[in-house]
Scaffold this motif. Structure first.
Motif, PDB file in Angstrom:
ATOM      1  N   SER A 120       0.798  -1.225   0.000  1.00 40.57           N
ATOM      2  CA  SER A 120       0.000   0.000   0.000  1.00 40.57           C
ATOM      3  C   SER A 120       0.829   1.272   0.000  1.00 40.57           C
ATOM      4  CB  SER A 120      -0.914   0.016   1.236  1.00 40.57           C
ATOM      5  OG  SER A 120      -0.132   0.093   2.422  1.00 40.57           O
ATOM      6  N   GLY A 121       2.136   1.151   0.205  1.00 41.90           N
ATOM      7  CA  GLY A 121       2.975   2.333   0.262  1.00 41.90           C
ATOM      8  C   GLY A 121       3.194   2.861   1.663  1.00 41.90           C
ATOM      9  N   GLU A 122       2.553   2.242   2.671  1.00 44.73           N
ATOM     10  CA  GLU A 122       2.769   2.650   4.060  1.00 44.73           C
ATOM     11  C   GLU A 122       4.237   2.374   4.424  1.00 44.73           C
ATOM     12  OE1 GLU A 122       1.026   3.891   6.566  1.00 44.73           O
ATOM     13  OE2 GLU A 122      -1.111   3.644   6.131  1.00 44.73           O
ATOM     14  N   PRO A 123       4.994   3.371   4.865  1.00 42.05           N
ATOM     15  CA  PRO A 123       6.413   3.168   5.162  1.00 42.05           C
ATOM     16  C   PRO A 123       6.678   2.080   6.197  1.00 42.05           C
ATOM     17  CG  PRO A 123       5.900   5.505   5.097  1.00 42.05           C
ATOM     18  CD  PRO A 123       4.581   4.776   5.036  1.00 42.05           C
ATOM     19  N   CYS A 124       5.758   1.894   7.134  1.00 39.33           N
ATOM     20  CA  CYS A 124       5.990   0.906   8.188  1.00 39.33           C
ATOM     21  C   CYS A 124       6.048  -0.522   7.648  1.00 39.33           C
ATOM     22  CB  CYS A 124       4.919   1.010   9.266  1.00 39.33           C
ATOM     23  SG  CYS A 124       3.253   0.671   8.678  1.00 39.33           S
ATOM     24  N   PHE A 125       5.483  -0.750   6.450  1.00 38.20           N
ATOM     25  CA  PHE A 125       5.493  -2.089   5.879  1.00 38.20           C
ATOM     26  C   PHE A 125       6.747  -2.376   5.051  1.00 38.20           C
ATOM     27  CE2 PHE A 125       0.666  -1.409   5.843  1.00 38.20           C
ATOM     28  CZ  PHE A 125       0.512  -1.984   7.097  1.00 38.20           C
ATOM     29  N   ASP A 126       7.498  -1.321   4.710  1.00 37.33           N
ATOM     30  CA  ASP A 126       8.642  -1.489   3.806  1.00 37.33           C
ATOM     31  C   ASP A 126       9.675  -2.500   4.296  1.00 37.33           C
ATOM     32  OD1 ASP A 126       7.478   0.325   2.102  1.00 37.33           O
ATOM     33  OD2 ASP A 126       8.733   2.021   2.716  1.00 37.33           O
ATOM     34  N   PRO A 127       9.994  -2.540   5.594  1.00 36.82           N
ATOM     35  CA  PRO A 127      11.045  -3.473   6.042  1.00 36.82           C
ATOM     36  C   PRO A 127      10.613  -4.934   6.136  1.00 36.82           C
ATOM     37  CG  PRO A 127      10.776  -1.611   7.568  1.00 36.82           C
ATOM     38  CD  PRO A 127       9.578  -1.645   6.673  1.00 36.82           C
ATOM     39  N   LEU A 128       9.334  -5.228   5.954  1.00 37.64           N
ATOM     40  CA  LEU A 128       8.852  -6.576   6.263  1.00 37.64           C
ATOM     41  C   LEU A 128       9.409  -7.640   5.328  1.00 37.64           C
ATOM     42  CD1 LEU A 128       5.143  -5.989   7.326  1.00 37.64           C
ATOM     43  CD2 LEU A 128       7.152  -6.363   8.762  1.00 37.64           C
ATOM     44  N   HIS A 129       9.543  -7.324   4.043  1.00 38.40           N
ATOM     45  CA  HIS A 129      10.062  -8.344   3.118  1.00 38.40           C
ATOM     46  C   HIS A 129      11.512  -8.664   3.457  1.00 38.40           C
ATOM     47  CE1 HIS A 129      10.380 -10.835  -0.412  1.00 38.40           C
ATOM     48  NE2 HIS A 129      11.425 -10.141  -0.823  1.00 38.40           N
ATOM     49  N   ALA A 130      12.309  -7.636   3.737  1.00 49.25           N
ATOM     50  CA  ALA A 130      13.699  -7.874   4.117  1.00 49.25           C
ATOM     51  C   ALA A 130      13.772  -8.682   5.408  1.00 49.25           C
ATOM     52  CB  ALA A 130      14.439  -6.548   4.279  1.00 49.25           C
ATOM     53  N   TYR A 131      12.875  -8.384   6.350  1.00 49.62           N
ATOM     54  CA  TYR A 131      12.837  -9.125   7.608  1.00 49.62           C
ATOM     55  C   TYR A 131      12.511 -10.598   7.354  1.00 49.62           C
ATOM     56  CZ  TYR A 131      11.595 -10.322  12.405  1.00 49.62           C
ATOM     57  OH  TYR A 131      11.525 -10.923  13.636  1.00 49.62           O
ATOM     58  N   PHE A 132      11.544 -10.835   6.479  1.00 52.42           N
ATOM     59  CA  PHE A 132      11.159 -12.192   6.078  1.00 52.42           C
ATOM     60  C   PHE A 132      12.371 -12.964   5.559  1.00 52.42           C
ATOM     61  CE2 PHE A 132      10.053 -14.743   2.338  1.00 52.42           C
ATOM     62  CZ  PHE A 132       9.094 -15.609   2.820  1.00 52.42           C
ATOM     63  N   LEU A 133      13.134 -12.351   4.648  1.00 52.42           N
ATOM     64  CA  LEU A 133      14.299 -13.014   4.069  1.00 52.42           C
ATOM     65  C   LEU A 133      15.400 -13.220   5.107  1.00 52.42           C
ATOM     66  CD1 LEU A 133      14.541 -11.204   0.609  1.00 52.42           C
ATOM     67  CD2 LEU A 133      13.626 -13.495   1.073  1.00 52.42           C
ATOM     68  N   GLU A 134      15.655 -12.198   5.917  1.00 55.16           N
ATOM     69  CA  GLU A 134      16.721 -12.280   6.922  1.00 55.16           C
ATOM     70  C   GLU A 134      16.461 -13.392   7.935  1.00 55.16           C
ATOM     71  OE1 GLU A 134      16.664  -8.399   8.571  1.00 55.16           O
ATOM     72  OE2 GLU A 134      17.595  -7.464   6.805  1.00 55.16           O
ATOM     73  N   GLN A 135      15.198 -13.582   8.273  1.00 52.65           N
ATOM     74  CA  GLN A 135      14.845 -14.585   9.275  1.00 52.65           C
ATOM     75  C   GLN A 135      14.748 -15.990   8.701  1.00 52.65           C
ATOM     76  OE1 GLN A 135      14.236 -14.055  12.765  1.00 52.65           O
ATOM     77  NE2 GLN A 135      15.289 -12.166  12.214  1.00 52.65           N
ATOM     78  N   LEU A 136      14.198 -16.124   7.495  1.00 50.51           N
ATOM     79  CA  LEU A 136      13.829 -17.451   6.996  1.00 50.51           C
ATOM     80  C   LEU A 136      14.832 -18.081   6.042  1.00 50.51           C
ATOM     81  CD1 LEU A 136       9.972 -17.091   6.573  1.00 50.51           C
ATOM     82  CD2 LEU A 136      11.308 -17.763   8.568  1.00 50.51           C
ATOM     83  N   VAL A 137      15.549 -17.298   5.256  1.00 49.34           N
ATOM     84  CA  VAL A 137      16.528 -17.908   4.342  1.00 49.34           C
ATOM     85  C   VAL A 137      17.600 -18.678   5.119  1.00 49.34           C
ATOM     86  CG1 VAL A 137      18.334 -17.447   2.632  1.00 49.34           C
ATOM     87  CG2 VAL A 137      16.091 -16.357   2.402  1.00 49.34           C
ATOM     88  N   PRO A 138      18.156 -18.128   6.207  1.00 43.64           N
ATOM     89  CA  PRO A 138      19.142 -18.924   6.955  1.00 43.64           C
ATOM     90  C   PRO A 138      18.565 -20.212   7.533  1.00 43.64           C
ATOM     91  CG  PRO A 138      19.307 -16.608   7.544  1.00 43.64           C
ATOM     92  CD  PRO A 138      18.043 -16.755   6.734  1.00 43.64           C
ATOM     93  N   VAL A 139      17.313 -20.191   7.950  1.00 45.13           N
ATOM     94  CA  VAL A 139      16.695 -21.400   8.509  1.00 45.13           C
ATOM     95  C   VAL A 139      16.536 -22.456   7.427  1.00 45.13           C
ATOM     96  CG1 VAL A 139      14.622 -22.337   9.593  1.00 45.13           C
ATOM     97  CG2 VAL A 139      15.502 -20.120  10.309  1.00 45.13           C
ATOM     98  N   CYS A 140      16.031 -22.043   6.272  1.00 44.04           N
ATOM     99  CA  CYS A 140      15.882 -22.992   5.163  1.00 44.04           C
ATOM    100  C   CYS A 140      17.241 -23.513   4.713  1.00 44.04           C
ATOM    101  CB  CYS A 140      15.141 -22.311   4.014  1.00 44.04           C
ATOM    102  SG  CYS A 140      14.662 -23.437   2.683  1.00 44.04           S
ATOM    103  N   THR A 141      18.251 -22.646   4.696  1.00 45.23           N
ATOM    104  CA  THR A 141      19.607 -23.065   4.340  1.00 45.23           C
ATOM    105  C   THR A 141      20.111 -24.128   5.304  1.00 45.23           C
ATOM    106  OG1 THR A 141      20.143 -20.912   3.369  1.00 45.23           O
ATOM    107  CG2 THR A 141      21.996 -22.278   4.065  1.00 45.23           C
ATOM    108  N   ARG A 142      19.883 -23.910   6.584  1.00 45.61           N
ATOM    109  CA  ARG A 142      20.331 -24.885   7.585  1.00 45.61           C
ATOM    110  C   ARG A 142      19.660 -26.240   7.379  1.00 45.61           C
ATOM    111  NH1 ARG A 142      19.918 -24.088  14.198  1.00 45.61           N
ATOM    112  NH2 ARG A 142      20.575 -26.208  14.753  1.00 45.61           N
ATOM    113  N   LEU A 143      18.371 -26.227   7.072  1.00 41.42           N
ATOM    114  CA  LEU A 143      17.649 -27.480   6.827  1.00 41.42           C
ATOM    115  C   LEU A 143      18.162 -28.184   5.575  1.00 41.42           C
ATOM    116  CD1 LEU A 143      14.117 -26.097   7.691  1.00 41.42           C
ATOM    117  CD2 LEU A 143      15.241 -27.974   8.915  1.00 41.42           C
TER     118      LEU A 143
END
Length: 198
Positions: A120-143
């Motif tokens: 929607s363009g709300e600035p508060c949502f902008d970091p969420l995709h990066a947060y998603f990748l930062e948290q989950l890519v390492p977990v999937c990599t470990r698995l």
């Protein structure tokens, strides 16, 4: 409840264990309501699901944007925590990977209703995709690494690539009555066994 998200960047003091439990219950209730009624669901519906008054929701999350961000981050964190736990509890690394991907499918399919809001363009949502990748890519990599080291899967698939593929499979979920994203994701994960070496 407005969508300004002004409270999302405020630093929070450490919370007591009971306060954390109460907030988790609110976030779980909000997540359940978002799935059934969408992110624009009345706050009273979320309060009823959580068994609290609407004032409690507003006290924890002054704006709807605050609530959406908190729900998203809460569920990403739960998915991140699940990966290492599954390596301990499942029969083997491939089984842990398959179970985690099933949880990832749940996450992606239930978040499709958030897509319009998150874009929607709300600035508060902008970091969420990066947060998603930062948290989950390492977990999937470990698995993936654990399953590869055990000789259970091939070694030429990266975590980001696999997550994109699963996300693509989930894109149709809910639009076709006979479409089963879980089944297809399971076939994809089983396909990783091809070419596995010892």
């Amino acid at each position: 409840m407005s969508g300004s998200g002004q409270g999302t960047g405020q630093a929070a003091r450490p919370k007591r264990a009971d306060a954390r439990r109460n907030e988790k219950a609110l976030l779980d209730a909000a997540a359940a309501v978002f799935v059934t009624s969408g992110v624009e669901a009345p706050i009273r519906e979320i309060a009823a699901e959580a068994g609290v008054g609407t004032a409690t929701i507003y006290r924890h999350f002054p704006t709807r944007a605050d609530l959406i961000v908190a729900v998203y981050r809460h569920q990403v964190e739960a998915l991140a925590e699940a990966g290492p736990a599954l390596l301990v509890t499942e029969a083997g690394p491939h089984a842990a990977l398959a179970r985690w991907i099933a949880l990832f499918v749940d996450f992606v399919t239930t978040k499709q209703g958030l897509a319009r809001v998150l874009q929607s363009g709300e600035p508060c949502f902008d970091p969420l995709h990066a947060y998603f990748l930062e948290q989950l890519v390492p977990v999937c990599t470990r698995l993936l690494d654990a399953a590869a080291e055990a000789g259970e899967i091939r070694t030429d698939t990266g975590a980001h690539e696999l997550m994109l593929a699963v996300g693509g499979l989930c894109a149709v979920a809910g639009k076709q009555p006979r479409y089963d994203a879980h089944r297809l994701a399971g076939i994809l994960v089983d396909g990783l066994r091809a070419g596995a070496t010892t």
